[in-house]
Design an enzyme around this catalytic site. Structure first.
Site, mmCIF file in Angstrom:
data_model
loop_
_atom_site.group_PDB
_atom_site.id
_atom_site.type_symbol
_atom_site.label_atom_id
_atom_site.label_comp_id
_atom_site.label_asym_id
_atom_site.label_seq_id
_atom_site.Cartn_x
_atom_site.Cartn_y
_atom_site.Cartn_z
ATOM 1 C CD1 TRP A 102 0.124 -1.520 2.867
ATOM 2 C CD2 TRP A 102 0.546 -0.048 4.502
ATOM 3 N NE1 TRP A 102 1.252 -0.810 2.527
ATOM 4 C CE2 TRP A 102 1.525 0.096 3.494
ATOM 5 C CE3 TRP A 102 0.624 0.765 5.626
ATOM 6 C CZ2 TRP A 102 2.559 1.034 3.584
ATOM 7 C CZ3 TRP A 102 1.650 1.700 5.723
ATOM 8 C CH2 TRP A 102 2.600 1.822 4.714
ATOM 9 C CG ASP A 172 -5.625 1.902 3.690
ATOM 10 O OD1 ASP A 172 -5.563 2.681 2.713
ATOM 11 O OD2 ASP A 172 -4.624 1.560 4.349
ATOM 12 C CE LYS A 196 1.205 3.615 -1.503
ATOM 13 N NZ LYS A 196 0.894 3.506 -0.108
HETATM 14 C C1 LIG Z 1 1.015 3.386 1.147
HETATM 15 C C2 LIG Z 1 -0.086 2.863 2.000
HETATM 16 C C3 LIG Z 1 -0.334 3.375 3.272
HETATM 17 C C4 LIG Z 1 0.533 4.446 3.917
HETATM 18 O O1 LIG Z 1 0.379 5.633 3.259
HETATM 19 P P1 LIG Z 1 1.064 6.988 3.782
HETATM 20 O O2 LIG Z 1 0.399 7.997 2.920
HETATM 21 O O3 LIG Z 1 2.530 6.845 3.557
HETATM 22 O O4 LIG Z 1 0.731 7.139 5.206
HETATM 23 C C5 LIG Z 1 -1.400 2.863 3.988
HETATM 24 N N1 LIG Z 1 -2.185 1.910 3.486
HETATM 25 C C6 LIG Z 1 -1.982 1.382 2.259
HETATM 26 C C7 LIG Z 1 -2.893 0.325 1.731
HETATM 27 C C8 LIG Z 1 -0.922 1.860 1.474
HETATM 28 O O5 LIG Z 1 -0.721 1.349 0.256
#
Ligand SMILES: *Cc1c(COP(=O)(O)O)cnc(C)c1O
Length: 364
Positions: A102, A172, A196
């Protein structure tokens, strides 16, 4: 109905109480005769849902008043572009830490907008740990420092908040937000896709210090400008109303359960159970450095990887779903966000013991 335990990384399990609550008011919300899905986003019913969801998130994370809470769309991935578009503020470079898949995606996208300086990377170590803080080559002139406190695919989490000496810290937190209390004032901006640990896919949470916004690049599209989003209470256009409503129910559920300190205690108990089992095992292993073991995404391997398919299939037959690791990482991964009860982790460990017993070569 017996529900399986879903270890998927996202979209992930939601608390059953939330699903039942939503079901009970699916066609008639609070006696108004309409589903939340059918309401005008400008009407008083929906605006009360929207405002409460914001207020409850503020209360849960104890968000200071000089921070804006934005409900956006496009997932965390769209934030990879929106962060530089909004936070460069006339500067030409930004610092990024590389701890896995990521972070790499965030870096790649940011390169479209500015000079990216990678302050440290754990790629050489197969992303099994985060680089030590004192090895980060940070630049005090960078517009911000971006990192991924929980790499969802590798299962690598960074627990202490880095000290950035005045450079705004951008995180993030897609896969660890709301898993424990945090000091929001240490961050310039926090973002997270919802699917999540928050709610359904379709809503992206952004928490941003208000002095950092209002300087977006000139060509920034209207919907990507944090300031416009903040000034219009996340309703420049139609927001993902039903996703926000469910997220709001999740926030209320977390508050009612005792808040984020309770979520943290549960996360530690669940993760501890699985890591202790892995540490004592000769059949399974985890390669993540001890100080970076994620509380929400636990990656592990069978020492004999030829048995991976059998493991996944037998787990599924026992009602333990989505246990296979991400295709880029291989192995297995148990994502255990707030909605996963400890019974799910106990069932997984029991299964893993059984599989080992059946799978080990028979003594002669
Ligand atoms: C799942 C995830 C993403 C991507 O998320 P989307 O909502 O599908 O764009 C980005 N960063 C992390 C740390 C993630 O777990």
């Amino acid at each position: 109905m017996k529900r399986p335990f879903n270890f998927g990384s996202g979209p992930a399990m939601l608390p059953l109480k939330v699903l039942e609550h939503a079901r009970d008011e699916l066609v008639d919300w609070h006696g108004c005769g309409m589903s939340v899905m059918e309401m005008s986003h400008r009407g008083e019913e929906y605006t009360s849902i929207h405002a409460e969801a914001q207020a409850d998130l503020r209360a849960l994370l104890d968000i200071p008043s000089n921070y804006k809470v934005l409900f956006m769309q496009g997932g965390a991935t769209s934030q990879f572009a929106m962060v530089p578009m909004n936070l460069l503020r006339g500067k030409t470079s930004a610092d990024y830490l590389n701890t896995g898949v990521w972070s790499e995606k965030a870096i790649k996208e940011a390169r479209k907008f500015c000079r990216v300086q990678v302050v440290a990377s754990s790629e050489d170590e197969g992303f099994t740990r985060a680089p030590a803080f004192d090895a980060w080559k940070t630049d005090l002139g960078a517009a911000y420092l971006h990192y991924t406190p929980n790499e969802t695919i590798g299962g690598v989490e960074i627990f202490p908040v880095p000290e950035t000496r005045g450079v705004p810290l951008v995180a993030d937190m897609s896969s660890n937000i709301l898993s424990r209390p945090i000091d929001v004032s240490r961050f310039g901006l926090i973002y997270a896709g919802a699917q999540k640990n928050i709610g359904p896919a379709g809503i992206t949470i952004v928490i941003v210090r208000e002095d950092l916004i209002g300087n977006a690049l000139t060509d920034t599209p209207t919907l990507f400008d944090y300031k416009l989003c903040a000034d219009n209470d996340s309703m420049v256009n139609t927001p993902p109303t039903y996703a926000i409503y469910i997220a709001g129910l999740v926030f209320k559920y977390m508050k009612a359960e005792g808040g984020l300190a309770v979520m943290e205690a549960r996360a530690r108990a669940k993760a501890g159970l699985l890591y202790d089992f892995l540490d004592a095992s000769d059949f399974y292993e985890t390669r993540v450095a001890r100080e970076n073991r994620s509380l929400t995404n636990i990656t592990f391997r069978l020492k004999d990887e030829t048995r991976n398919d059998a493991f996944v299939e037998s787990a599924k037959a026992r009602g333990l779903l989505q246990i296979r690791g991400h295709r880029l990482a291989g192995g297995m991964r148990a994502s255990i966000y707030n909605a996963m009860p400890i019974e799910g982790v106990e069932a997984l460990v029991d299964f893993m013991k059984d599989f080992e017993r059946r799978g080990a070569p028979k003594p002669r």
